[in-house]
Design a protein around this motif. Structure first.
Motif, PDB file in Angstrom:
ATOM      1  N   ARG A 252      28.446 -14.317  48.352  1.00 38.56           N
ATOM      2  CA  ARG A 252      29.437 -14.985  47.503  1.00 38.56           C
ATOM      3  C   ARG A 252      30.317 -13.912  46.856  1.00 38.56           C
ATOM      4  NH1 ARG A 252      28.411 -20.035  44.859  1.00 38.56           N
ATOM      5  NH2 ARG A 252      28.569 -19.024  42.821  1.00 38.56           N
ATOM      6  N   ILE A 253      31.624 -13.940  47.160  1.00 40.43           N
ATOM      7  CA  ILE A 253      32.590 -13.026  46.535  1.00 40.43           C
ATOM      8  C   ILE A 253      33.297 -13.803  45.434  1.00 40.43           C
ATOM      9  CG2 ILE A 253      34.602 -11.557  46.889  1.00 40.43           C
ATOM     10  CD1 ILE A 253      33.767 -11.293  49.822  1.00 40.43           C
ATOM     11  N   ILE A 254      33.089 -13.377  44.211  1.00 42.32           N
ATOM     12  CA  ILE A 254      33.650 -14.088  43.056  1.00 42.32           C
ATOM     13  C   ILE A 254      34.820 -13.287  42.510  1.00 42.32           C
ATOM     14  CG2 ILE A 254      33.134 -15.063  40.786  1.00 42.32           C
ATOM     15  CD1 ILE A 254      30.154 -15.087  41.677  1.00 42.32           C
ATOM     16  N   SER A 255      35.993 -13.928  42.485  1.00 39.47           N
ATOM     17  CA  SER A 255      37.229 -13.259  42.059  1.00 39.47           C
ATOM     18  C   SER A 255      37.235 -13.025  40.555  1.00 39.47           C
ATOM     19  CB  SER A 255      38.431 -14.118  42.464  1.00 39.47           C
ATOM     20  OG  SER A 255      38.425 -15.325  41.726  1.00 39.47           O
ATOM     21  N   PRO A 256      38.142 -12.243  40.032  1.00 38.60           N
ATOM     22  CA  PRO A 256      38.221 -11.970  38.598  1.00 38.60           C
ATOM     23  C   PRO A 256      38.362 -13.238  37.747  1.00 38.60           C
ATOM     24  CG  PRO A 256      39.564 -10.395  39.798  1.00 38.60           C
ATOM     25  CD  PRO A 256      39.101 -11.404  40.793  1.00 38.60           C
ATOM     26  N   ASN A 257      38.963 -14.305  38.333  1.00 33.67           N
ATOM     27  CA  ASN A 257      39.116 -15.548  37.560  1.00 33.67           C
ATOM     28  C   ASN A 257      37.910 -16.483  37.691  1.00 33.67           C
ATOM     29  OD1 ASN A 257      39.392 -16.613  40.124  1.00 33.67           O
ATOM     30  ND2 ASN A 257      41.587 -17.075  39.919  1.00 33.67           N
ATOM     31  N   GLY A 258      36.841 -16.015  38.362  1.00 30.34           N
ATOM     32  CA  GLY A 258      35.593 -16.780  38.453  1.00 30.34           C
ATOM     33  C   GLY A 258      35.485 -17.697  39.645  1.00 30.34           C
TER      34      GLY A 258
ATOM     35  N   GLY B  66      17.997 -23.627  42.702  1.00 29.26           N
ATOM     36  CA  GLY B  66      17.936 -25.006  42.229  1.00 29.26           C
ATOM     37  C   GLY B  66      19.273 -25.693  42.123  1.00 29.26           C
ATOM     38  N   THR B  67      20.313 -25.117  42.679  1.00 30.22           N
ATOM     39  CA  THR B  67      21.636 -25.735  42.624  1.00 30.22           C
ATOM     40  C   THR B  67      22.302 -25.615  43.989  1.00 30.22           C
ATOM     41  OG1 THR B  67      23.724 -25.826  41.414  1.00 30.22           O
ATOM     42  CG2 THR B  67      22.827 -23.645  41.867  1.00 30.22           C
ATOM     43  N   LYS B  68      23.566 -25.993  44.040  1.00 33.69           N
ATOM     44  CA  LYS B  68      24.303 -25.960  45.298  1.00 33.69           C
ATOM     45  C   LYS B  68      25.698 -25.403  45.019  1.00 33.69           C
ATOM     46  CE  LYS B  68      24.604 -28.890  49.394  1.00 33.69           C
ATOM     47  NZ  LYS B  68      24.486 -30.282  49.908  1.00 33.69           N
ATOM     48  N   GLY B  69      26.176 -24.517  45.908  1.00 35.20           N
ATOM     49  CA  GLY B  69      27.486 -23.923  45.658  1.00 35.20           C
ATOM     50  C   GLY B  69      28.115 -23.382  46.926  1.00 35.20           C
ATOM     51  N   LEU B  70      29.361 -22.917  46.789  1.00 35.73           N
ATOM     52  CA  LEU B  70      30.113 -22.376  47.916  1.00 35.73           C
ATOM     53  C   LEU B  70      29.612 -20.974  48.269  1.00 35.73           C
ATOM     54  CD1 LEU B  70      33.732 -23.373  46.822  1.00 35.73           C
ATOM     55  CD2 LEU B  70      32.434 -24.376  48.722  1.00 35.73           C
ATOM     56  N   TYR B  71      29.718 -20.630  49.528  1.00 33.16           N
ATOM     57  CA  TYR B  71      29.470 -19.254  49.949  1.00 33.16           C
ATOM     58  C   TYR B  71      30.732 -18.723  50.631  1.00 33.16           C
ATOM     59  CZ  TYR B  71      28.680 -21.140  54.682  1.00 33.16           C
ATOM     60  OH  TYR B  71      28.834 -21.765  55.900  1.00 33.16           O
ATOM     61  N   THR B  72      30.845 -17.394  50.641  1.00 31.85           N
ATOM     62  CA  THR B  72      32.025 -16.757  51.247  1.00 31.85           C
ATOM     63  C   THR B  72      31.794 -16.496  52.724  1.00 31.85           C
ATOM     64  OG1 THR B  72      32.526 -15.697  49.138  1.00 31.85           O
ATOM     65  CG2 THR B  72      33.621 -14.822  51.084  1.00 31.85           C
ATOM     66  N   VAL B  73      30.631 -15.906  53.037  1.00 29.91           N
ATOM     67  CA  VAL B  73      30.313 -15.589  54.427  1.00 29.91           C
ATOM     68  C   VAL B  73      28.800 -15.748  54.632  1.00 29.91           C
ATOM     69  CG1 VAL B  73      30.088 -13.124  53.934  1.00 29.91           C
ATOM     70  CG2 VAL B  73      30.565 -13.857  56.276  1.00 29.91           C
ATOM     71  N   LYS B  74      28.431 -16.124  55.846  1.00 24.56           N
ATOM     72  CA  LYS B  74      27.027 -16.365  56.191  1.00 24.56           C
ATOM     73  C   LYS B  74      26.685 -15.590  57.460  1.00 24.56           C
ATOM     74  CE  LYS B  74      24.197 -20.117  58.121  1.00 24.56           C
ATOM     75  NZ  LYS B  74      24.182 -21.559  58.478  1.00 24.56           N
ATOM     76  N   LYS B  75      25.449 -15.069  57.481  1.00 19.86           N
ATOM     77  CA  LYS B  75      25.008 -14.318  58.665  1.00 19.86           C
ATOM     78  C   LYS B  75      23.529 -14.583  58.908  1.00 19.86           C
ATOM     79  CE  LYS B  75      25.069  -9.694  60.740  1.00 19.86           C
ATOM     80  NZ  LYS B  75      25.447  -8.285  60.548  1.00 19.86           N
TER      81      LYS B  75
END
Length: 306
Positions: free
Chosen positions: A229-235, A252-261
């Motif tokens: 997960r790459i999080i930009s300066p604005n979050g 325990g949660t769900k969220g976006l990812y930037t890249v998967k391998k």
């Protein structure tokens, strides 16, 4: 002549006296017989009256016994539906017998016999109900004992489950992969087509993230999905898509990812590098990069673009 006349008169008088005396004797005998008969009748009447009183008293005693029996039937209590029905039938018989006894429809002999039969039947029910109550008490005691043992067993199972959960958590923590020496930076291509590191936001074409999965003998060998997960300066998380297809579960949660391998982990150190192509010009500032595997965060790092 006069003497003959007198003799005849004397004979007549004597004969009349004899007859009178005889009649008087018979009258006295008849009166005595009648007196004796009357006395006998009085005695018999007295005996009959006494006997009637005795019979009535005996009838009253039997009726009282039946009424007491009815009270005893009313006091009998059981949860057995079959016995309850039989008790109601016997109570009805007792009530009917009491009514018939009060109406003098039964002889004392038959009344005693029927009352004795009903009493024996009642004793049988008393014995049966006492036996059932004893069994119920024993069963309740056994049930209480079984319930207590079951409660203790459930408590032990709960403790074991808690220990198991804690142990699984410890094993999970122990089996957690860690990203060592994690670094991340932006890259640009030079005139030779080679990718070089850059700190300029406007020149960034790719973001490269590298780390080493440490050796862990507890961890399960096999394929792993590794997420960055790459999080930009604005979050905001940098991602190609923002729908469910670009999300994963972690902590325990769900969220976006930037890249998967997908990597294959063999319980020894494994070097991993992951790349993300920049689509739009990046903002200046500090970027946070997080690495995840097995739904847990395994490492993080930052870099700055100017």
């Amino acid at each position: 002549m006069e003497n003959k006349e007198d003799n005849k008169d004397n004979k007549k008088n004597n004969s009349s006296i004899s007859i009178l005396i005889t009649l008087l004797v018979f009258a006295l005998l008849g009166a005595g017989y009648l007196f004796y008969s009357n006395m006998q009748l009085k005695d018999q009447l007295a005996d009959c009256s006494s006997m009637k009183q005795d019979v009535q008293q005996e009838r009253d005693r039997v009726v009282g016994d039946l009424e007491n029996m009815l009270v005893k039937y009313d006091s009998l209590d059981t949860d057995n539906d079959s016995i309850k029905t039989q008790l109601e039938e016997e109570k009805a018989r007792v009530k009917e017998l009491i009514t018939q006894a009060k109406n003098n429809e039964w002889t004392i002999y038959k009344l005693r016999k029927e009352a004795s039969t009903l009493r024996d039947i009642m004793k049988g029910y008393v014995k049966t109900i006492d036996s059932l109550n004893t069994e119920n008490i024993e069963l309740r005691a056994k049930n209480a004992e079984v319930t207590q043992k079951l409660t203790e067993t459930e408590k032990r199972n709960e403790n074991l489950e808690t220990e198991k959960t804690e142990l699984e958590e410890k094993v999970k923590i122990g089996a957690k992969l860690n990203a060592l020496n994690m670094v991340s930076f932006a890259q640009r291509s030079n005139i030779m087509g080679t990718m070089k590191e850059t700190s300029r936001a406007g020149r960034a074409e790719k973001i490269k993230t590298c780390f080493t999965l440490e050796k862990n003998d507890i961890a399960k060998e096999g394929e792993r999905n590794v997420y960055i997960r790459i999080i930009s300066p604005n979050g905001q998380v940098l991602a190609e898509r923002t729908d469910e297809s670009n999300m994963f579960e972690f902590d325990g949660t769900k969220g976006l990812y930037t890249v998967k391998k997908i990597v294959y982990y063999e319980n020894r150190e494994l070097d991993v590098c992951m790349f993300w192509d920049v689509k739009d010009e990046l903002d200046e500032g500090i970027y946070t990069i997080e690495a995840y595997a097995d739904k847990m965060k395994i490492g993080s790092t930052t870099f700055e673009l100017k």
